[in-house]
Scaffold this motif. Structure first.
Motif, PDB file in Angstrom:
ATOM      1  N   ILE A 137       0.859  -1.176   0.000  1.00  0.00           N
ATOM      2  CA  ILE A 137       0.000   0.000   0.000  1.00  0.00           C
ATOM      3  C   ILE A 137       0.898   1.229   0.000  1.00  0.00           C
ATOM      4  O   ILE A 137       1.545   1.533   1.003  1.00  0.00           O
ATOM      5  CB  ILE A 137      -0.934   0.022   1.223  1.00  0.00           C
ATOM      6  CG1 ILE A 137      -1.726  -1.281   1.329  1.00  0.00           C
ATOM      7  CG2 ILE A 137      -1.883   1.214   1.153  1.00  0.00           C
ATOM      8  CD1 ILE A 137      -2.482  -1.441   2.639  1.00  0.00           C
ATOM      9  N   ARG A 139       1.087   4.817   0.325  1.00  0.00           N
ATOM     10  CA  ARG A 139       0.226   5.900   0.788  1.00  0.00           C
ATOM     11  C   ARG A 139       0.534   7.224   0.096  1.00  0.00           C
ATOM     12  O   ARG A 139      -0.349   8.072  -0.037  1.00  0.00           O
ATOM     13  CB  ARG A 139       0.340   6.050   2.297  1.00  0.00           C
ATOM     14  CG  ARG A 139      -0.261   4.867   3.042  1.00  0.00           C
ATOM     15  CD  ARG A 139      -0.360   5.115   4.527  1.00  0.00           C
ATOM     16  NE  ARG A 139       0.946   5.109   5.168  1.00  0.00           N
ATOM     17  CZ  ARG A 139       1.130   5.217   6.488  1.00  0.00           C
ATOM     18  NH1 ARG A 139       0.088   5.345   7.286  1.00  0.00           N
ATOM     19  NH2 ARG A 139       2.339   5.175   7.000  1.00  0.00           N
ATOM     20  N   VAL A 162      -6.270   1.670   4.198  1.00  0.00           N
ATOM     21  CA  VAL A 162      -5.164   2.248   4.970  1.00  0.00           C
ATOM     22  C   VAL A 162      -5.522   2.305   6.453  1.00  0.00           C
ATOM     23  O   VAL A 162      -4.691   1.999   7.316  1.00  0.00           O
ATOM     24  CB  VAL A 162      -4.815   3.656   4.443  1.00  0.00           C
ATOM     25  CG1 VAL A 162      -3.895   4.373   5.421  1.00  0.00           C
ATOM     26  CG2 VAL A 162      -4.139   3.557   3.083  1.00  0.00           C
ATOM     27  N   SER A 166      -3.330   0.118   9.000  1.00  0.00           N
ATOM     28  CA  SER A 166      -2.470   0.862   9.922  1.00  0.00           C
ATOM     29  C   SER A 166      -2.532   0.301  11.345  1.00  0.00           C
ATOM     30  O   SER A 166      -1.674   0.612  12.167  1.00  0.00           O
ATOM     31  CB  SER A 166      -2.862   2.345   9.927  1.00  0.00           C
ATOM     32  OG  SER A 166      -2.634   2.932   8.656  1.00  0.00           O
TER      33      SER A 166
END
Length: 224
Positions: A137, A139, A162, A166
């Motif tokens: 991923i 970001r 996300v 996280s």
């Protein structure tokens, strides 16, 4: 902001309310003109009806997103989860079922625009990527891949992924996800969370997100 709606009374009511909130609003009354308007005007948000003459809203959404990604709030006359999932699959970020309140429409629109602003700030900060097995991923660039293959996610799907990734293996309640991803302060949209999770599973695989019945969801790190 662009409203694509073929019922004049509804289109006018939406346009008046959004204009009263301080936004510049344009209206298109059918699918083809909606695609043209989105290409020409490059709106910050599109409010899009599913049932349109000339070209249905799903195809309109698909073409708009292929040309230039933009937040799309889809309006549907049927409270059918299959229709909603299809809408999310072609690039819609959120949906509302008719009839709806203008107050909620404004709240959903503001939430979508806030997420766009946060995404821009995130890109500027260029935070590190999240790697979980064969899932990466990014970001900063807002890109996702699995097994080296890119996976196209809508802005809302990306933000949801996300948020879950996280805090791996941590159960996040639907209410918390609504607050962090959608900026909603009540639990009226828990079904929206469920639908987006289903869309993520369809695109990334069912093994990444675990359901905790009656509570919420947890991200399960992928195996390499």
């Amino acid at each position: 902001m662009l409203v694509v709606e073929d019922e004049p009374a509804i289109a006018t009511a939406i346009a008046h309310r959004l204009t009263a909130e301080g936004w510049q609003v344009d209206v298109a009354g059918d699918g083809p003109s909606g695609v043209r308007a989105a290409t020409t005007l490059e709106p910050d948000l599109v409010v899009l009806d599913v049932m349109l003459p000339g070209m249905d809203g799903l195809e309109v959404c698909r073409r708009i997103q292929a040309e230039r990604p933009v937040p799309v709030l889809m309006l549907t006359a049927r409270d059918d989860e299959t229709d909603m999932l299809v809408g999310l699959g072609v690039g819609a970020d959120d949906y509302m079922t008719k009839p709806f309140s203008m107050r909620e429409l404004v709240a959903r629109s503001k939430a979508l625009l806030r997420r766009v602003e946060r995404a821009a700030q995130l890109s500027d900060a260029a935070p590190p990527s999240i790697a979980s097995g064969d899932v990466v991923i990014d970001r900063a660039q807002r890109r996702v891949s699995r097994g080296g293959e890119p996976v196209h996610l809508t802005p809302t799907e990306f933000d949801l992924l996300v948020t879950l990734a996280s805090s791996p293996r941590t159960v996040l309640t639907r209410e918390r996800l609504l607050a962090e991803v959608w900026d909603w302060v009540d639990a009226s949209g828990t079904r929206t969370v469920d639908s987006h999770v289903k869309a993520l599973r369809r695109k990334l695989g069912a093994d990444l997100i675990r359901t905790v019945h009656g509570v919420g969801y947890a991200f399960e790190p992928a195996e390499a």
